[in-house]
Motif scaffolding. Structure first.
Motif, PDB file in Angstrom:
ATOM      1  N   UNK A   2       1.003  -1.291  -0.086  1.00 60.01           N
ATOM      2  CA  UNK A   2       0.660  -0.057  -0.126  1.00 60.01           C
ATOM      3  C   UNK A   2       1.113   1.423   0.389  1.00 60.01           C
ATOM      4  N   UNK A   3       0.840   2.373  -1.176  1.00 59.98           N
ATOM      5  CA  UNK A   3       1.434   3.643  -0.888  1.00 59.98           C
ATOM      6  C   UNK A   3       0.395   4.154  -0.443  1.00 59.98           C
ATOM      7  N   UNK A   4       0.637   5.702   0.560  1.00 61.41           N
ATOM      8  CA  UNK A   4      -0.500   6.112   0.956  1.00 61.41           C
ATOM      9  C   UNK A   4       0.660   7.229   1.248  1.00 61.41           C
ATOM     10  N   UNK A   5      -1.039   8.551   0.860  1.00 62.10           N
ATOM     11  CA  UNK A   5      -0.090  10.146   1.424  1.00 62.10           C
ATOM     12  C   UNK A   5      -1.565  10.731   1.378  1.00 62.10           C
TER      13      UNK A   5
ATOM     14  N   UNK B 106     -11.536   6.236 -10.058  1.00 66.33           N
ATOM     15  CA  UNK B 106     -11.427   7.919 -10.032  1.00 66.33           C
ATOM     16  C   UNK B 106     -13.489   7.880  -9.323  1.00 66.33           C
ATOM     17  N   UNK B 107     -13.603   8.638  -8.626  1.00 71.06           N
ATOM     18  CA  UNK B 107     -14.984   8.861  -8.273  1.00 71.06           C
ATOM     19  C   UNK B 107     -16.282   8.587  -9.009  1.00 71.06           C
ATOM     20  N   UNK B 108     -15.203  10.291 -10.101  1.00 63.83           N
ATOM     21  CA  UNK B 108     -16.670  10.689 -10.949  1.00 63.83           C
ATOM     22  C   UNK B 108     -16.845  10.132 -12.326  1.00 63.83           C
TER      23      UNK B 108
ATOM     24  N   UNK C 148      -7.279   4.014  -4.821  1.00 64.27           N
ATOM     25  CA  UNK C 148      -9.065   2.577  -3.878  1.00 64.27           C
ATOM     26  C   UNK C 148     -10.075   3.539  -2.841  1.00 64.27           C
ATOM     27  N   UNK C 149      -8.964   4.309  -2.450  1.00 67.59           N
ATOM     28  CA  UNK C 149      -9.494   5.360  -1.724  1.00 67.59           C
ATOM     29  C   UNK C 149     -10.967   6.008  -2.119  1.00 67.59           C
ATOM     30  N   UNK C 150     -11.294   6.643  -3.596  1.00 71.02           N
ATOM     31  CA  UNK C 150     -11.963   6.815  -4.388  1.00 71.02           C
ATOM     32  C   UNK C 150     -13.305   6.001  -4.780  1.00 71.02           C
ATOM     33  N   UNK C 151     -13.340   4.627  -4.307  1.00 68.28           N
ATOM     34  CA  UNK C 151     -14.237   3.728  -4.461  1.00 68.28           C
ATOM     35  C   UNK C 151     -15.675   3.989  -3.039  1.00 68.28           C
TER      36      UNK C 151
ATOM     37  N   UNK D 114      -1.287  -1.377  -4.134  1.00 63.97           N
ATOM     38  CA  UNK D 114      -2.394  -0.155  -4.410  1.00 63.97           C
ATOM     39  C   UNK D 114      -2.020   1.241  -4.084  1.00 63.97           C
ATOM     40  N   UNK D 115      -2.675   2.189  -4.340  1.00 62.61           N
ATOM     41  CA  UNK D 115      -2.507   3.181  -3.768  1.00 62.61           C
ATOM     42  C   UNK D 115      -4.127   4.210  -3.114  1.00 62.61           C
ATOM     43  N   UNK D 116      -3.476   5.499  -1.945  1.00 62.60           N
ATOM     44  CA  UNK D 116      -4.783   5.853  -1.611  1.00 62.60           C
ATOM     45  C   UNK D 116      -4.398   5.951  -0.300  1.00 62.60           C
ATOM     46  N   UNK D 117      -5.381   7.477  -0.038  1.00 64.39           N
ATOM     47  CA  UNK D 117      -4.553   8.846   0.682  1.00 64.39           C
ATOM     48  C   UNK D 117      -5.348   7.860   2.018  1.00 64.39           C
TER      49      UNK D 117
END
Length: 1492
Positions: free
Chosen positions: A362-365, A402-404, A476-479, A505-508
């Motif tokens: 997991x790559x977070x930022x 992408x969320x939208x 994945x945080x946009x799911x 995965x990348x995520x906030x």
């Protein structure tokens, strides 16, 4: 063209008579010119033909100009040189034009223009050498120019008389002599004297030349006078002829114009009809849920990868995000990830022992740290690792959530994209995925992620597999929460099954959901902090300082200061990017330095606050509420608004109907973008229907109204969603809102918009915005937290919701337009939340609700579901007001859904029992809790609500629904009730129509005839729509056809077509018209009707429901049969060619070409014609989608084309006695899979091509090589045995037929093939038998739990009873009950087989899968023996052979045992029999085949 009369000709001859000295001149022009060249050589002393200084006139001019410039008097006077150059150029050009008609004759000697030009040039050279006076030379050239201008007048009307041409040539020869004297005199220093003598004529020699020139000029002038007179007479003659021609041309053009107008009208009419037809097909397809996408062809990747892509759903935008990231990334950045310990640990876990558990990285930022660029870089690294793998066991895939973006917001689309990328990278896995997708023993639902995981990914990367997958998932945080849960389940299965899939995965922070559950498999983590990204930050600053417009011009000192400041204060990369762009916008070094001395915002969000404050300061106060509204909607809407919707919203909320986004430029330039990056053009594309309806204008329409409005950076959306609660600034609070407040304001606006617009409204709301407000109204209401708002605000919300739910402003109508899902929008959680809000009205809170709203909330407090009751009643009211059955059906579906969700669904069942007491049949009261389905619920429509009075129109609408759901008797009685309610004339028409329809369905034909007659008496009533009139006559046609009144029925169908020109008659109605003649065996009449139809009607009929399995192209068989019987083969071909010509405009004619080939072969007996048409199909290409109009899958077209062409070429092969022809035909058959269509698409199943293999084998048996015969036949045997030994039984019958064919052909290739033939008959006898009781016979394995032997149409007392009431025989063992039909066209009705039942069938050994009943085979046999030639469409070849089944004594297959009685009695298991055939009979046959 009219000819001149004889007196006119005589008069012309007398008028044009020339003087004798000219008329008798018979000298040749070439001789004259040769003498002139000799004379010049005598004067000057050299030959012009060998001293030509230039190749053309322009070169002569250039050379002459050079000579002028060398003359010392003009050396510095460019004006004089230019003047003389101009005169020289004009004169030489005029000489060239004047002598044009003489060149052909004089060319062998030397062209006049070239010669005179050369002479003049030499004269100029001589003048320079002796310092002549160029002013005098200029006078000479002016004099020459004056003469030549007069001569050139005759250039294009040069008389053809030789004498005249000689006169003109003499002038040129005289001029050449004059130039010669000028050159000679100049050399002798006598140039000025030459000029004077030329003018005065004193010099003897020169004077003689001058007099000679004057004489020749006089002769030319006389000849010209006569030529002019002749030309005048000629012009008069030409005028007469031109006038006659003009009149003839005018008449011709008028005729052509009229013809073109007719063609244009016909073309426009056809274009309009095609648009209507496409619209009708789209409507029909939408009713049947459309079709799946077929195969797409590609050029850059392997064909199999494209075939896999065609079998999976499309994913919109799957590659766009990666391309954008690659275009915007700074070179050399993001590589710090690979030095992190977590990365090293993750990589080492992959390189460990086989079977190591999967690991998650997991790559977070925080927002703005460039996680998506990191994901793209990580993918590039893993893809590089995959390409470097020599064994190609590693695959790398990536996806960007992408969320939208609808296409990038689901796990399903991520897995589809992953499967496509795997297929493109690994040939082995490509074939594996392809074979999985084509398996018939499992059902792979490509719309479910679990199905893709278990049936596609898991077989490729199971624990023991050699292959490994690296999967990178960005954002994945946009799911959504449900999608995050699906992703967690996906990963849990990967871990539990120990699949060889490694995930990045990348995520906030905090966005991983249950992926980060330490109890499962704790992920390795890399944090994108500033410390880790310092090198990237420095690289970004250097890059932007070097390429941004203003910054790149700054001095080194200022650049260094900017770099130091940003690297010191910027918390992340995106922050640095914004600051650099701000400095670039300032554009002045001093101003930027002053900015650097000021404190910079500490975070990205604080920077956005500064930008927002600047935007607010630069926006006029009257537009700031507009800015706030737009920001709220873009931040909190559940899908992006498009430009048209946004403008409509802001005009609605501001009350300014002229508002445009250009009035808030600061917001649009800093925060909002229109459209997605990388999308390119904003050109709006029109559909084919729109293109045709607008006349086919092929000009792009620039329309950006459907482009989405989004924030420029995704982090901006999170800022505006969180800023109101986090911001400490009072400056921008008016532009910000908390999530609850934003949803509250959007909800209130949406509640006002979710209502039908008044008909008289001028500025109507955008339809898309109104639909959004209706669909997402409750979603925004759910986002409101009542605890965050004042009493007044809560009151406003509750009042608005009560108005909506009470249907005060017509929300029910909007719900129908928007297709609201009541089950989703008002589920238990929503109803529970409504109850919580209702408690606010009963807890003593001082809510100032209106009385109606208070009453509604009071009911909701008691039972929340009852809040839907008023909406349900609104929908039922729309049912009663519906003008036609489709409208009534749409309203009824939502009315029932709302009623069921309100908890009162049982009311429909109770009312149905009351309305129609006999419905149950047993007299018992219905279950009080029973909720009926749609079909049963329509019985309860009448009297459902006591406060709704039903008029004639309401009963008519109810009757139309009863008829739609096949309650015919109830519909008839309801129509009677409608007639008793004093209906209006329009309603009377509709009611009689419905009653006639219900009576027709009930076979009450006399009553129906009377009802439709009563209906048609009011057909001219004002208000009756054209569509209703059409259907009234169609109904009359149906009734009369059943009554046997064919002529009246045909007239009624014809009359129906005269109404409602806006829509086309559907193909099934045209079928009914054709059936009038088909059922009466009136083939001439049938074709006569086709001839009366318009081309578009013939097109509709031949393409309608084409791909429907139950139709099986019966329409084309009937058409071809009628043409054969009526002797109208030529007309049949013409109809097909007409339809194909129209379909070719859409590249959609391939299916109809196959039918035309059938017609050529089976009706016309023209194998060459069939071959030509099928070659056109094989040489076509597929666009990847089902063919328009027919909706035929290109794979099916390919299979059918190969099957047909194989049969055609084999017929030609068998008929030929020329070995070269046979060899060529064999090459063609072998080359099918190399043709363009075959390279574009693939066969659905490998077994589909086996009959083609049999054909090739039979041809190679004749011309060799014989080894190829064995290879092809053995391939067929192996495929058939494999299909018979799998765990699927539904396709065994087809495999048995093919195996029987192959055995029969092999039996004829060997010396003793009787046992093979016998085995083939045994196997063919078993095509209706269940070979293995333990093997499923249903279509897909997912249905194994169903009762396989149950027949939906069976008698409940006898589950094995056929739908026609016939029980299966007791002496044929276990049966599959899978029906088969006779492929002949003689039996009526078409013979159907589910068992033999004492009958026999004949399988054609040449055709593909053709079984004939006894009656049809008898006709074939009579034709073959010559006893009775074919009178209809041929359905099998005259030279074809057949094999009979069942074999004598056949007793079927019981419990897997084959039973045969009689002389050849047998009792053997199916498996043993198949083993004997494969290992003994076939093997022995090959030994015998190669013997000797």
């Amino acid at each position: 063209m009219a000819a001149a009369t004889k007196p006119q000709q005589q008069q012309q001859q007398q008028t044009l008579k020339l003087p004798k000295n000219i008329e008798d001149d018979e000298r040749d022009v070439a001789d004259l010119w040769t003498e002139a060249l000799k004379a010049y050589r005598g004067i000057v002393g050299f030959d012009l033909t060998v001293r030509t200084p230039a190749a053309n006139v322009q070169a002569l001019v250039d050379l002459g100009t050079d000579e002028m410039k060398k003359f010392h008097k003009f050396r510095h006077d460019d004006k004089k040189v230019d003047t003389l150059r101009s005169l020289l150029s004009q004169n030489l050009g005029l000489i060239e034009q004047s002598a044009q008609q003489l060149i052909s004759a004089a060319t062998p000697a030397f062209p006049p223009a070239a010669a005179i030009g050369t002479a003049v040039t030499w004269m100029l050279s001589a003048c320079r050498q002796v310092s002549a006076d160029y002013d005098v030379v200029e006078v000479f050239f002016n004099d020459m120019n004056s003469f030549l201008n007069r001569v050139v007048i005759l250039e294009k009307r040069m008389p053809q008389h030789r004498a005249y041409r000689n006169c003109l040539m003499e002038v040129f020869t005289a001029f050449l002599k004059m130039c010669g004297f000028a050159t000679e005199y100049t050399k002798l220093g006598r140039f000025k004297k030459w000029i004077m003598n030329l003018m005065k004529g004193e010099d003897g020699e020169l004077g003689g030349a001058r007099k000679d020139m004057d004489l020749k000029l006089d002769r030319l002038r006389d000849a010209t006078h006569f030529a002019i007179l002749g030309n005048t007479e000629e012009l008069k003659k030409m005028d007469r002829e031109l006038l006659e021609n003009q009149q003839a041309h005018t008449q011709m053009l008028e005729a052509q114009t009229s013809m073109l107008h007719n063609l244009l009208d016909e073309s426009q009419g056809m274009r309009s009809d095609i648009a209507k037809l496409l619209e009708a097909f789209e409507k029909k397809d939408s009713e049947t849920k459309g079709q799946a996408k077929a195969q797409a062809m590609g050029q850059s990747k392997g064909a199999s990868a494209h075939r896999i892509r065609s079998l999976l759903p499309d994913v919109e935008g799957e590659g766009a995000e990666y391309q954008i990231l690659k275009e915007t990334i700074v070179d050399g950045t993001c590589t710090w990830v690979f030095a992190q310990p977590a990365w090293q640990a993750w990589i080492e876990s992959l390189d460990g022992e086989h079977g190591a558990p999967p690991r998650l990285l997991a790559i977070t930022g925080e927002p703005g740290t460039g996680k998506s660029h990191i994901a793209a870089t990580v993918y590039d690294q893993l893809h590089r690792k995959a390409t470097e793998d020599a064994e190609r066991h590693i695959c790398a895939a990536h996806f960007y959530f992408r969320e939208q973006h609808p296409g990038l917001s689901t796990l399903l689309n991520a897995l589809i994209t992953t499967a496509n990328q795997i297929a493109e990278q690994s040939p082995i896995l490509c074939e594996k995925i392809y074979s999985q997708l084509l398996r018939v023993d499992i059902l792979i639902d490509v719309t479910q992620q679990k199905s893709l995981l278990h049936n596609i990914l898991e077989p490729c990367f199971e624990a023991r597999a050699k292959h490994r997958l690296f999967l990178v998932l960005d954002g994945v945080d946009e799911l959504s929460d449900p999608e995050k849960e699906l992703l967690s389940e996906f990963w849990q299965h990967v871990v539990s099954a120990n699949m060889r899939i490694s995930l990045v995965v990348t995520s906030r922070p905090g966005g991983l959901g249950r992926l980060a559950d330490p109890e499962k498999a704790a992920p390795l983590t890399i944090n994108a902090t500033k410390e880790n990204q310092m090198s990237d930050l420095a690289a970004l600053v250097r890059s932007r300082l070097g390429n941004l417009g203003a910054l790149k011009r700054f001095g080194p000192y200022v650049k260094q200061k900017i770099s130091e400041k940003i690297e010191t204060t910027a918390p992340n990369l995106l922050y640095a990017q914004h600051m650099l762009r701000r400095f670039d916008a300032i554009g002045r070094e001093g101003a930027v330095l002053r900015q650097l001395d000021q404190p910079m915002p500490p975070t990205l969000h604080s920077l956005y606050e500064v930008m927002l404050a600047e935007c607010q300061r630069r926006t006029v106060a009257s537009r700031q509420p507009v800015v706030a509204t737009l920001l709220r909607w873009i931040s909190f809407s559940f899908r992006p608004l498009v430009l048209d919707e946004a403008v409509s919203l802001l005009r609605y909320t501001s009350g300014d109907s002229t508002f445009d986004l250009d009035e808030i430029p600061e917001l649009m330039t800093r925060f909002i973008r229109i459209g997605d990056p990388g999308k390119g053009s904003e050109v709006g594309e029109t559909t084919e229907i729109e293109y045709l309806q607008t006349g086919g204008i092929n000009e792009p329409v620039y329309n950006d109204g459907q482009l989405p409005l989004k924030f420029r950076q995704r982090s901006m959306r999170s800022f505006f969603r969180d800023a109101a609660s986090e911001s400490e600034s009072d400056t921008t609070k008016s532009l910000l809102a908390t999530p609850s407040e934003a949803h509250r304001l959007i909800f209130l606006t949406a509640a006002n918009m979710a209502r039908p617009a008044p008909e008289e409204a001028v500025d109507k709301l955008d339809s898309g915005l109104a639909t959004y407000a209706t669909l997402y109204l409750m979603d925004h209401w759910i986002g409101i937290d009542p605890g965050d708002h004042s009493v007044e605000e809560r009151t406003e919300v509750m009042e608005a919701l009560a108005l909506v739910m009470s249907n005060e402003h017509g929300y029910a109508k909007m719900a129908e337009i928007a297709k609201v899902d009541y089950k989703r929008d008002f589920n238990d959680d929503v109803l529970k939340r409504m109850g919580l809000w209702a408690n606010l009205a009963t807890e003593g809170t001082q809510l100032q609700l209106s009385s109606s709203a208070a009453e509604w909330w009071k009911r909701v407090a008691q039972k929340p579901a009852t809040g839907l009751l008023e909406l349900a009643k609104g929908h039922f009211q729309l049912v009663y007001q519906a003008p036609n059955a489709p409208s009534a059906a749409e309203s009824y579906k939502l009315a029932r859904a709302a009623l069921v969700q309100s908890g009162y669904g049982n009311k429909l069942a109770l009312q149905a029992a009351e309305n129609f007491p006999s419905t149950d049949g047993d007299g018992e009261a219905p279950d009080a809790d029973h909720v009926p389905d749609e079909a049963e619920g329509v019985l309860g429509l009448g009297g459902l609500f006591g406060d709704m009075e039903l008029d004639a129109g309401a009963y008519r609408a109810i009757g139309s629904l009863l008829l739609l759901y096949d309650h015919h008797e109830e519909a008839r009685s309801t129509c009677q009730r409608a007639l008793e309610c004093s209906p209006s004339p329009v309603e009377t028409f509709k009611i009689f129509y419905l009653r006639a329809m219900s009576e027709w369905k009930l076979d009450l034909l006399q009553e129906a005839s009377h009802s439709i007659a009563d209906c048609l008496t009011g057909i001219d009533t004002d208000g009756v729509t054209e569509l209703f009139k059409r259907w009234a006559y169609i109904t009359k046609g149906r009734i009369e056809a059943k009554l046997g009144n064919s002529a009246v029925a045909a007239e009624s169908y014809s009359k129906a077509k005269t109404y409602d020109s806006t829509t086309l008659i559907w193909g099934n109605i045209l079928d009914e018209e054709i059936a009038i003649y088909k059922d009466a065996d009136d083939y001439a009449g049938l074709l006569g009707v086709l001839k009366k139809w318009t081309p578009i009607e013939r097109l509709t009929w031949l393409t309608w429901d084409y791909a429907s399995p139950d139709k099986d192209r019966v329409r084309h068989i009937n058409f071809q049969d009628a043409a054969a019987r009526a002797g109208e083969q030529a007309y049949m071909v013409a109809v097909y060619e007409e339809v194909i010509a129209h379909l070719d405009n859409f590249d959609a004619a391939a299916p109809l070409r196959c039918d035309l080939a059938d017609a050529y072969m089976l009706v016309c007996g023209d194998a060459e014609g069939a071959k030509r048409v099928l070659d056109e199909v094989l040489d076509s290409r597929s666009t990847g989608h089902a063919y328009k109009f027919t909706s035929e899958d290109p794979r099916s077209v390919l299979q059918r084309t190969i099957s047909l062409q194989s049969r055609v070429l084999f017929e030609l092969f068998a008929a030929s006695r020329d070995p070269a022809v046979k060899s060529k035909l064999l090459d063609e058959v072998n080359g099918f899979m190399k043709r363009p269509l075959a390279t574009s698409v693939s066969s659905s199943h490998a077994t589909a091509m086996l009959h083609h293999d049999i054909t090739v084998a039979r041809m190679t048996l004749k011309v060799g090589p014989r080894l190829e015969f064995q290879k092809r036949m053995q391939k067929v045997f192996d495929a058939c045995f494999e299909a018979l030994e799998d765990n699927v039984g539904w396709n065994d019958g087809w495999s048995l037929m093919l195996l029987s064919q192959a055995l029969a052909h092999l039996s004829r290739a060997v010396r003793s093939g009787e046992k093979l033939w016998h085995a083939g008959r045994v196997l063919l006898s078993a095509i209706f038998s269940r070979l293995d009781p333990d093997v499923s016979i249903v279509l897909h394995a997912d249905n194994e739990d169903e009762d396989e032997d149950e027949d939906e149409d069976a008698d409940p007392d006898n589950p094995f009873l056929d739908k026609d009431g016939e029980a299966p025989p007791e002496d044929e063992g276990d049966l599959t009950h899978i029906p088969g039909v006779c492929d002949g066209t003689i039996c009526r009705p078409t013979a159907t087989f589910k068992w033999w039942g004492g009958r026999s069938g004949q399988l054609c050994l040449d055709c593909n899968d053709c079984l004939f009943c006894e009656q049809c085979y008898a006709v074939l046999l009579a034709d073959k023996t010559g006893e009775q030639p074919f009178q209809s469409r041929r359905f099998c070849g005259r030279r074809h052979d057949h094999i009979k089944a069942p074999i004598e004594g056949w007793r079927g297959v019981k419990d897997g045992i084959i039973n045969i009685e009689g002389s050849e009695s047998m009792s053997i298991s199916v498996n043993d029999f198949l083993t004997n055939v494969r290992d003994e009979l076939i093997k022995g046959a090959w030994d015998q085949f190669w013997e000797g």
